[in-house]
Design a protein around this motif. Structure first.
Motif, PDB file in Angstrom:
ATOM      1  N   GLY A 293       1.878   6.634  -6.765  1.00  0.00           N
ATOM      2  CA  GLY A 293       1.073   7.404  -7.357  1.00  0.00           C
ATOM      3  C   GLY A 293       1.513   8.926  -7.324  1.00  0.00           C
ATOM      4  O   GLY A 293       1.431   9.603  -8.057  1.00  0.00           O
ATOM      5  N   SER A 294       1.977   9.213  -6.130  1.00  0.00           N
ATOM      6  CA  SER A 294       2.906  10.457  -6.186  1.00  0.00           C
ATOM      7  C   SER A 294       4.054  10.817  -7.038  1.00  0.00           C
ATOM      8  O   SER A 294       3.997  11.957  -7.560  1.00  0.00           O
ATOM      9  CB  SER A 294       3.542  10.632  -4.541  1.00  0.00           C
ATOM     10  OG  SER A 294       2.401  10.339  -3.733  1.00  0.00           O
TER      11      SER A 294
ATOM     12  N   ASP B 184       1.184  -0.867 -13.717  1.00  0.00           N
ATOM     13  CA  ASP B 184       1.829  -1.429 -14.694  1.00  0.00           C
ATOM     14  C   ASP B 184       3.511  -1.578 -14.630  1.00  0.00           C
ATOM     15  O   ASP B 184       4.103  -2.430 -14.620  1.00  0.00           O
ATOM     16  CB  ASP B 184       1.687  -1.277 -16.262  1.00  0.00           C
ATOM     17  CG  ASP B 184       0.084  -1.475 -16.685  1.00  0.00           C
ATOM     18  OD1 ASP B 184      -0.554  -2.675 -15.958  1.00  0.00           O
ATOM     19  OD2 ASP B 184      -0.315  -1.162 -17.410  1.00  0.00           O
ATOM     20  N   THR B 185       3.925  -0.516 -14.031  1.00  0.00           N
ATOM     21  CA  THR B 185       5.361  -0.236 -13.742  1.00  0.00           C
ATOM     22  C   THR B 185       5.743  -0.882 -12.613  1.00  0.00           C
ATOM     23  O   THR B 185       6.828  -1.121 -12.405  1.00  0.00           O
ATOM     24  CB  THR B 185       5.624   1.339 -13.779  1.00  0.00           C
ATOM     25  OG1 THR B 185       5.113   1.831 -14.947  1.00  0.00           O
ATOM     26  CG2 THR B 185       7.046   1.639 -13.884  1.00  0.00           C
ATOM     27  N   LEU B 186       4.614  -0.719 -11.572  1.00  0.00           N
ATOM     28  CA  LEU B 186       5.048  -1.429 -10.314  1.00  0.00           C
ATOM     29  C   LEU B 186       5.005  -2.823 -10.178  1.00  0.00           C
ATOM     30  O   LEU B 186       5.653  -3.295  -9.270  1.00  0.00           O
ATOM     31  CB  LEU B 186       4.247  -0.749  -9.055  1.00  0.00           C
ATOM     32  CG  LEU B 186       4.540  -0.484  -7.689  1.00  0.00           C
ATOM     33  CD1 LEU B 186       5.915   0.119  -7.871  1.00  0.00           C
ATOM     34  CD2 LEU B 186       3.737   0.369  -7.060  1.00  0.00           C
TER      35      LEU B 186
ATOM     36  N   THR C 242       0.853  -1.159  -0.108  1.00  0.00           N
ATOM     37  CA  THR C 242      -0.028  -0.061   0.070  1.00  0.00           C
ATOM     38  C   THR C 242       0.779   1.394   0.038  1.00  0.00           C
ATOM     39  O   THR C 242       0.485   2.340  -0.872  1.00  0.00           O
ATOM     40  CB  THR C 242      -0.923  -0.075   1.365  1.00  0.00           C
ATOM     41  OG1 THR C 242      -1.682  -1.336   1.128  1.00  0.00           O
ATOM     42  CG2 THR C 242      -1.747   1.204   1.335  1.00  0.00           C
ATOM     43  N   PHE C 243       1.895   1.299   0.659  1.00  0.00           N
ATOM     44  CA  PHE C 243       2.838   2.360   0.858  1.00  0.00           C
ATOM     45  C   PHE C 243       3.543   2.774  -0.345  1.00  0.00           C
ATOM     46  O   PHE C 243       3.468   3.563  -1.079  1.00  0.00           O
ATOM     47  CB  PHE C 243       3.977   2.468   1.677  1.00  0.00           C
ATOM     48  CG  PHE C 243       4.785   3.453   1.984  1.00  0.00           C
ATOM     49  CD1 PHE C 243       4.662   4.601   2.537  1.00  0.00           C
ATOM     50  CD2 PHE C 243       6.298   2.942   1.453  1.00  0.00           C
ATOM     51  CE1 PHE C 243       5.443   5.588   2.589  1.00  0.00           C
ATOM     52  CE2 PHE C 243       7.237   4.055   1.533  1.00  0.00           C
ATOM     53  CZ  PHE C 243       6.714   5.336   1.901  1.00  0.00           C
ATOM     54  N   CYS C 244       3.782   1.634  -1.011  1.00  0.00           N
ATOM     55  CA  CYS C 244       4.638   1.592  -2.516  1.00  0.00           C
ATOM     56  C   CYS C 244       3.845   1.960  -3.485  1.00  0.00           C
ATOM     57  O   CYS C 244       4.116   3.188  -4.342  1.00  0.00           O
ATOM     58  CB  CYS C 244       5.365   0.216  -2.696  1.00  0.00           C
ATOM     59  SG  CYS C 244       6.633  -0.204  -1.638  1.00  0.00           S
TER      60      CYS C 244
END
Length: 128
Positions: free
Chosen positions: A60-61, A67-69, A53-55
């Motif tokens: 998002g920030s 797709d990148t993550l 969730t943090f990542c």
């Protein structure tokens, strides 16, 4: 911090039980070790979920999409699965099998990371 103490206590109890049963039933000792590994991983799922969730919020920030993550999370999962499986193999004197599991994990991690590598190369203009 309390999670660490709980995991360590659980692991030590499983270790004592496995060592005690090793002399009477080696197969049961292996099953206890594998069950303890699975139990610890299941216990850690909420912590892993918090990290994910943090990542995601961090990505998002930064303007990154899922797709990148996703390849990063896949590689992390492959690494954990590979490490646990290889260590169980080593604990049971199967070093050659552990080495093959690690080779497979490295190759699968590389395959999962290829889309991310292609995106990074595209961003710097190295690949058309």
């Amino acid at each position: 911090m309390d999670v660490l103490f709980k995991v360590c206590a659980f692991a030590l109890i499983a270790l004592v039980l496995a060592v005690f049963l090793q002399q009477y039933s080696p197969q049961t000792a292996v099953l206890i070790a594998v069950a303890a590994c699975v139990g610890i991983l299941l216990f850690l799922l909420p912590q892993f979920s918090a990290v994910v969730t943090f990542c995601r919020s961090l990505a998002g920030s930064a303007g990154l999409d899922n797709d990148t993550l996703l390849p990063v999370f896949k590689v992390m999962g492959i690494a954990v699965c590979t490490k646990v499986t290889a260590e169980v193999c080593r604990d049971n004197s199967q070093r050659a099998l552990a080495a093959k599991v690690e080779l497979c994990g490295a190759l699968c991690g590389l395959v999962c990371a290829l889309p991310l590598l292609q995106t990074a190369l595209r961003l710097i203009g190295a690949v058309a």
